[in-house]
Enzyme design. Structure first.
Site, mmCIF file in Angstrom:
data_model
loop_
_atom_site.group_PDB
_atom_site.id
_atom_site.type_symbol
_atom_site.label_atom_id
_atom_site.label_comp_id
_atom_site.label_asym_id
_atom_site.label_seq_id
_atom_site.Cartn_x
_atom_site.Cartn_y
_atom_site.Cartn_z
ATOM 1 N N LYS A 16 1.139 -1.356 0.539
ATOM 2 C CA LYS A 16 -0.236 -0.202 -0.250
ATOM 3 C C LYS A 16 1.131 1.207 0.144
ATOM 4 O O LYS A 16 2.402 0.874 -0.273
ATOM 5 C CB LYS A 16 -0.904 0.146 1.270
ATOM 6 C CG LYS A 16 -1.595 -1.712 1.011
ATOM 7 C CD LYS A 16 -3.464 -1.443 2.462
ATOM 8 C CE LYS A 16 -3.088 -2.010 3.092
ATOM 9 N NZ LYS A 16 -3.948 -1.876 3.929
ATOM 10 N N TYR A 56 -12.037 -2.021 -2.720
ATOM 11 C CA TYR A 56 -12.626 -1.917 -1.457
ATOM 12 C C TYR A 56 -14.260 -1.767 -1.896
ATOM 13 O O TYR A 56 -14.968 -0.803 -1.501
ATOM 14 C CB TYR A 56 -12.495 -0.630 -0.561
ATOM 15 C CG TYR A 56 -11.022 -1.018 -0.235
ATOM 16 C CD1 TYR A 56 -10.544 -2.013 0.589
ATOM 17 C CD2 TYR A 56 -10.159 -0.231 -0.769
ATOM 18 C CE1 TYR A 56 -8.688 -2.139 1.197
ATOM 19 C CE2 TYR A 56 -8.405 -0.577 0.081
ATOM 20 C CZ TYR A 56 -8.474 -1.727 0.132
ATOM 21 O OH TYR A 56 -7.308 -1.852 0.960
#
Ligand code: UDP
Ligand code: MG
Length: 197
Positions: A16, A56
């Site tokens: 990330k 997501y």
């Protein structure tokens, strides 16, 4: 089919934005490689809102499970959350979408025997402050629920790793085209997958 083929798995791993900005790309990939896993897809991607929203996903079941896990973690700390599980999941999803699109990530497709579960073990617990030494999050970060809450952002825990076969199949398709996954042999495979019968 032999047991070794049944458990041959692919996982979607993201380094990330915090992992990339902290220059930990090489260190993190090395850990998976050293464990015997094979990188079969790799690219740097600066996720836009569309990609962030796919990864997501606006999926009630996923938000509920994220919220349920989070509520349990806060309960354990003696600071129960008032919102429902779905509300918690929805709130974190928004923070995650902003976070993942803040700067580039490195997307990896990693293959090997039992890859999905073993990679999660190597990655460690969601909150780095609670993650065991030896794990990526435990060794390379101290971020906590307290610090992330006080800062209005999600936990910066360096990695995303698929948590099931279903999630892996879905996530690999989100980040990679078929032709971006490359089959090849690691030189140590004859030993790693050695058979005497
Ligand atoms: N997350 C967060 N606060 C929480 C729970 C989760 O910021 O209380 C973030 C964190 O970045 C985590 C991501 O949401 O990696 C997805 O949550 P999940 O429960 O799937 O954790 P993981 O599988 O990454 O350990
Ligand atoms: Mg997860």
């Amino acid at each position: 089919m032999g047991g070794e083929e049944k458990m041959m798995e692919k996982s979607l791993v993201l380094i990330k934005p915090d992992g990339v900005q902290r220059a930990l790309i090489g260190d993190i990939i090395a850990r998976f490689e050293k464990a015997g896993f094979k990188v079969i897809g790799m690219k740097m991607v600066w996720a836009d809102k569309k990609l962030a929203g796919k990864h997501y996903a606006d999926d009630e079941a996923w938000m509920k499970s994220l919220g349920t896990k989070t509520k349990a973690a806060y309960e354990k700390k003696g600071k129960p959350l008032k919102e429902t599980a779905v509300e918690v999941g929805r709130r974190i999803r928004k923070l995650l979408m902003d976070f993942i699109s803040m700067s580039p990530s490195v997307a990896l497709c990693i293959e090997g025997h039992g890859a999905i579960e073993k990679i999660r073990i190597l990655v460690g617990a969601t909150a780095p402050i609670l993650a065991m030494p030896g794990t990526i999050r435990g060794d390379l970060s101290f971020d906590s629920y307290e610090l992330s809450d006080a800062s209005g952002r999600p936990l910066q825990n360096l990695i995303h790793a698929s948590d099931s076969k279903e999630a892996a199949d879905k996530e690999i398709k989100i980040w990679f085209k078929k032709e971006e996954l490359h089959p090849y042999k690691r030189i140590d495979e004859p030993l790693l997958y050695r058979k005497v019968k």
